[in-house]
Design a protein around this motif. Structure first.
Motif, PDB file in Angstrom:
ATOM      1  N   ILE A 104       0.832  -1.206   0.000  1.00  0.00           N
ATOM      2  CA  ILE A 104       0.000   0.000   0.000  1.00  0.00           C
ATOM      3  C   ILE A 104       0.867   1.256   0.000  1.00  0.00           C
ATOM      4  O   ILE A 104       0.622   2.206  -0.763  1.00  0.00           O
ATOM      5  CB  ILE A 104      -0.949   0.019   1.214  1.00  0.00           C
ATOM      6  N   GLU A 105       1.889   1.270   0.843  1.00  0.00           N
ATOM      7  CA  GLU A 105       2.776   2.434   0.903  1.00  0.00           C
ATOM      8  C   GLU A 105       3.502   2.622  -0.421  1.00  0.00           C
ATOM      9  O   GLU A 105       3.725   3.755  -0.865  1.00  0.00           O
ATOM     10  CB  GLU A 105       3.778   2.265   2.047  1.00  0.00           C
ATOM     11  N   TYR A 107       2.383   1.756  -3.424  1.00  0.00           N
ATOM     12  CA  TYR A 107       1.413   2.301  -4.379  1.00  0.00           C
ATOM     13  C   TYR A 107       1.249   3.813  -4.187  1.00  0.00           C
ATOM     14  O   TYR A 107       1.263   4.590  -5.145  1.00  0.00           O
ATOM     15  CB  TYR A 107       0.040   1.632  -4.202  1.00  0.00           C
ATOM     16  N   LYS A 108       1.098   4.215  -2.936  1.00  0.00           N
ATOM     17  CA  LYS A 108       0.893   5.635  -2.644  1.00  0.00           C
ATOM     18  C   LYS A 108       2.119   6.465  -3.019  1.00  0.00           C
ATOM     19  O   LYS A 108       1.999   7.615  -3.462  1.00  0.00           O
ATOM     20  CB  LYS A 108       0.554   5.813  -1.161  1.00  0.00           C
ATOM     21  N   SER A 109       3.303   5.876  -2.884  1.00  0.00           N
ATOM     22  CA  SER A 109       4.542   6.612  -3.153  1.00  0.00           C
ATOM     23  C   SER A 109       4.682   7.027  -4.609  1.00  0.00           C
ATOM     24  O   SER A 109       5.363   7.995  -4.932  1.00  0.00           O
ATOM     25  CB  SER A 109       5.757   5.773  -2.745  1.00  0.00           C
ATOM     26  N   ASN A 113      -3.884   7.045  -6.231  1.00  0.00           N
ATOM     27  CA  ASN A 113      -4.733   7.793  -5.297  1.00  0.00           C
ATOM     28  C   ASN A 113      -6.179   7.300  -5.230  1.00  0.00           C
ATOM     29  O   ASN A 113      -7.033   7.945  -4.625  1.00  0.00           O
ATOM     30  CB  ASN A 113      -4.715   9.285  -5.643  1.00  0.00           C
ATOM     31  N   ARG A 114      -6.440   6.161  -5.861  1.00  0.00           N
ATOM     32  CA  ARG A 114      -7.783   5.570  -5.782  1.00  0.00           C
ATOM     33  C   ARG A 114      -7.638   4.057  -5.750  1.00  0.00           C
ATOM     34  O   ARG A 114      -6.895   3.480  -6.561  1.00  0.00           O
ATOM     35  CB  ARG A 114      -8.648   6.007  -6.967  1.00  0.00           C
ATOM     36  N   PHE A 115      -8.351   3.404  -4.826  1.00  0.00           N
ATOM     37  CA  PHE A 115      -8.173   1.975  -4.607  1.00  0.00           C
ATOM     38  C   PHE A 115      -9.512   1.263  -4.725  1.00  0.00           C
ATOM     39  O   PHE A 115     -10.434   1.507  -3.950  1.00  0.00           O
ATOM     40  CB  PHE A 115      -7.548   1.735  -3.225  1.00  0.00           C
ATOM     41  N   LEU A 146      -5.717   1.454   4.269  1.00  0.00           N
ATOM     42  CA  LEU A 146      -6.037   2.527   3.325  1.00  0.00           C
ATOM     43  C   LEU A 146      -6.816   3.664   3.975  1.00  0.00           C
ATOM     44  O   LEU A 146      -7.381   4.504   3.274  1.00  0.00           O
ATOM     45  CB  LEU A 146      -6.865   1.967   2.164  1.00  0.00           C
ATOM     46  N   GLU A 149      -7.882   7.141   2.466  1.00  0.00           N
ATOM     47  CA  GLU A 149      -7.701   7.133   1.013  1.00  0.00           C
ATOM     48  C   GLU A 149      -9.047   7.051   0.295  1.00  0.00           C
ATOM     49  O   GLU A 149     -10.083   6.796   0.916  1.00  0.00           O
ATOM     50  CB  GLU A 149      -6.810   5.949   0.596  1.00  0.00           C
TER      51      GLU A 149
END
Length: 370
Positions: A104-105, A107-109, A113-115, A146, A149
């Motif tokens: 998850i981290e 992906y965010k990095s 911005n949408r899951f 999340l 998010e």
């Protein structure tokens, strides 16, 4: 608005209803596949250097099943090769049984911005029957990772023995997890899938029973503050999927990877569904397309009508006439009259009345057979 779609054809195991290009037995090809995907992205980016894209959607398969380094590589390649707007909506599909804090981290990095989480149902026995790799608890744990998010959840209707109360509780679970967007869609038993046997045996809900459950869902979600902006999609204000809205507005999109479809400059085309064919084509510097059609004339008009009528807002007559240089009310006078009881039409906007949106096929077909 234009979108980019990336297909990841790998998953841990096949769900009983799945008819998509997903191959759990070919996980050994992940590295070569992504190497070719990056190469296709480079080629497509050069072809489309004059276009700007505002959404990126990573679907599958199960994108969250592969190592995060491959997903990060794909997003970075998109940002390098395409004109992606700074505020682009970047979505990844997730199976809650295949993620952890590190993924998850990661992906965010890279700006995801949408899951979009595949819940399907909040009942573990139903999840087991669908051959899903997660439990309801896994879903909540995923949502906890999340927290804060932009979360969307998928929920399926028409499962064996499913009741409206069970669907409502599944919805409650999704909302409890923080979902502000829900895709609620009816199970379609495709020939060749394991669940098709249940369909043949009459063990799934009938079409009428699913329709009743759907009607109950619409009212229930309205009370929860979710607006139905497309026949199967519900969102709290401001959380609609921009990527999907682009599809329904007949916007352009480019698809990369196995089975990915595209619509660019009036041409609709689709990549091969086979990983080996895809890899070989890219290595040979050949675009891996297996079909290509120029969509024009009445075919384009019907697409505009069909896609627009799936949405709560319907279609703008002004936009239609501007794009096709056709007088809408005159050309489509017959279906407008024949289906008037199901339609809302004020001369400027055409839409299907809310109570008939779920049974739209016959209504839309009238515009094709005009």
């Amino acid at each position: 608005m234009s979108g980019i779609y990336i297909h990841v054809p790998f998953c841990k195991q096949k769900c009983t209803y799945c008819d998509f290009a997903s191959y759990p037995k070919e996980v050994g090809k992940v590295e070569s596949y992504f190497a070719c995907l990056y190469r296709e992205l480079e080629g497509r980016g050069k072809q489309l250097k004059d276009k700007t894209f505002s959404t990126l959607y990573i679907g599958g398969g199960t994108p969250s099943f592969v190592k995060s380094e491959y997903i990060l590589g794909a997003v970075r390649q998109v940002k390098k090769q395409f004109n992606l707007t700074p505020d682009a909506e970047i979505t990844i599909e997730i199976n809650p049984g295949t993620v952890d804090k590190e993924k998850i981290e990661a992906y965010k990095s890279v700006g995801i911005n949408r899951f979009s989480i595949g819940l399907q149902t909040g009942y573990d026995d139903q999840l087991k029957n669908l051959n899903r790799v997660h439990t309801a608890k896994d879903f909540l744990e995923c949502c906890n990772l999340l927290k804060g998010e932009n979360i969307s959840a998928d929920i399926m209707l028409g499962l064996k023995g499913q009741t409206i109360d069970q669907v409502k509780k599944s919805i409650e679970l999704a909302i409890c997890g923080g979902a502000k967007h829900l895709s609620v869609y009816a199970l379609t038993p495709e020939v060749g899938t394991p669940i098709y046997t249940d369909y043949l045996n009459g063990e799934l809900l009938s079409d009428d029973e699913v329709a009743d459950v759907y009607d109950g869902v619409v009212e229930y979600l309205k009370g929860k503050g979710f607006n139905r902006y497309e026949v199967s999609n519900f969102a709290m204000l401001g959380y609609e999927s921009k990527h999907n809205l682009n599809y329904w507005k007949r916007g352009e999109y480019i698809g990369c990877g196995v089975s990915a479809s595209s619509f660019i400059n009036g041409r609709r085309f689709t990549n091969t569904f086979k990983i080996d064919e895809y890899v070989n084509a890219v290595i040979l510097n050949v675009m891996p397309e297996i079909s290509s059609d120029e969509i024009e004339g009445e075919d384009a008009e019907f697409e505009f009508i069909m896609l627009g009528l799936r949405t709560e807002n319907g279609i703008s007559v002004k936009e239609f006439e501007k794009e096709f240089n056709v007088e809408f009310s005159k050309k489509y006078a017959k279906p407008l009259k024949d289906k008037s009881q199901f339609l809302s039409f004020d001369g400027e906007t055409l839409k299907i009345k809310p109570e008939y949106l779920y049974v739209q096929n016959d209504i839309i077909l009238a515009f094709m057979l005009k």
